[in-house]
Design an enzyme around this catalytic site. Sequence first.
Site, PDB file in Angstrom:
ATOM      1  N   GLY A 138      -8.062  29.801 -71.042  1.00 18.81           N
ATOM      2  CA  GLY A 138      -7.179  28.645 -71.203  1.00 18.81           C
ATOM      3  C   GLY A 138      -7.454  27.553 -70.183  1.00 18.81           C
ATOM      4  CB  CYS A 139      -8.159  27.708 -66.564  1.00 19.08           C
ATOM      5  SG  CYS A 139      -6.694  28.701 -66.184  1.00 19.08           S
ATOM      6  CB  SER A 140     -12.771  27.520 -68.939  1.00 18.16           C
ATOM      7  OG  SER A 140     -12.890  28.111 -67.662  1.00 18.16           O
TER       8      SER A 140
END
Length: 230
Positions: free
Chosen positions: A118-120
Site C-alpha cells: 500500500g505504501c509503494s
Amino acid sequence: MENPIKNSNPVIRLFVFDLSRKEESIEDLKKITKRKVKQMFRTSVSIIRGVSASAFAKQTSNRALHTTFYAMAPVKVGDKLPAVDLFEDSPANKVNVCDLTSGKKVVLFAVPGAFTPGCSKTHLPGYVQNADKLKSEGVAEIVCVSVNDPYVMAAWGAQHNTKGKVRMLADPSGNFIKALDLGTSLPPLGGFRSKRFSMVINDSTIEELNVEPDGTGLSCSLADKIKVKK
C-alpha cells in the site's frame, strides 16, 4: 582505657566474645556462637540491603536525567512537534524535526513500512505526483517518515524518484512516532510501526492532522486529501 572492640564495626563486635566469661561451658559457647552468627548474618543483610537501595536510588535518579518522555495521548492540531532527530540517507545524517519545520510550512506523512504494497503503490507515489502542486500552495518541504533504518528509506526513495520532491526520513527506534503517540503493533512487519497518517505543519506546530481510522488504510492521509491553509 577505651575498649577498641566497643567502637569497632558492629559486625566485628557481634563475633567477639567476652573472654572474662570463663565459667561458660563448651556447649554454652557453641550456643552463643550460633546465636551470634545468626545475628551477624541479619545485620550483614540489613547493611547490604541499605547499600543496594541507596545505589538503586542513585542509579534511578541519574537515569531519569536521560529519559525520553513520550506523549501520554496522541498529538492533536495545535500541538508543537517534539524535538526528535530523524535520519536521512545514513545514520550520520541527523535531521531534527523542529529545526526542519521551523519558520516554514511542511507536509509530513508516515507509513507503516517502506516497500510494503500500500505504501509503494499508492501512498508514496501520490505525494511524489502531487509534490509540485503542494509546493505551489506554499509547502516548503514534503517529508515521508517510517520506522525503518535510513538505508532502507534511501533505497525506497530512489526506487520512486523522490529526489527534490519528497524527503525520506527514517525513525529507526520509533522515537518520533512514540513521542507523537501514533504507533501501532504490526508483528508481520517486525513489531512497533507507525500508523498511517499525514499532517500539515506550520512553524513546528500541527495545523492539520489526518490519521487513518484503522491505522493502516488508504483514505484520509493520501496526498489529494491535504488541505493547505493560505
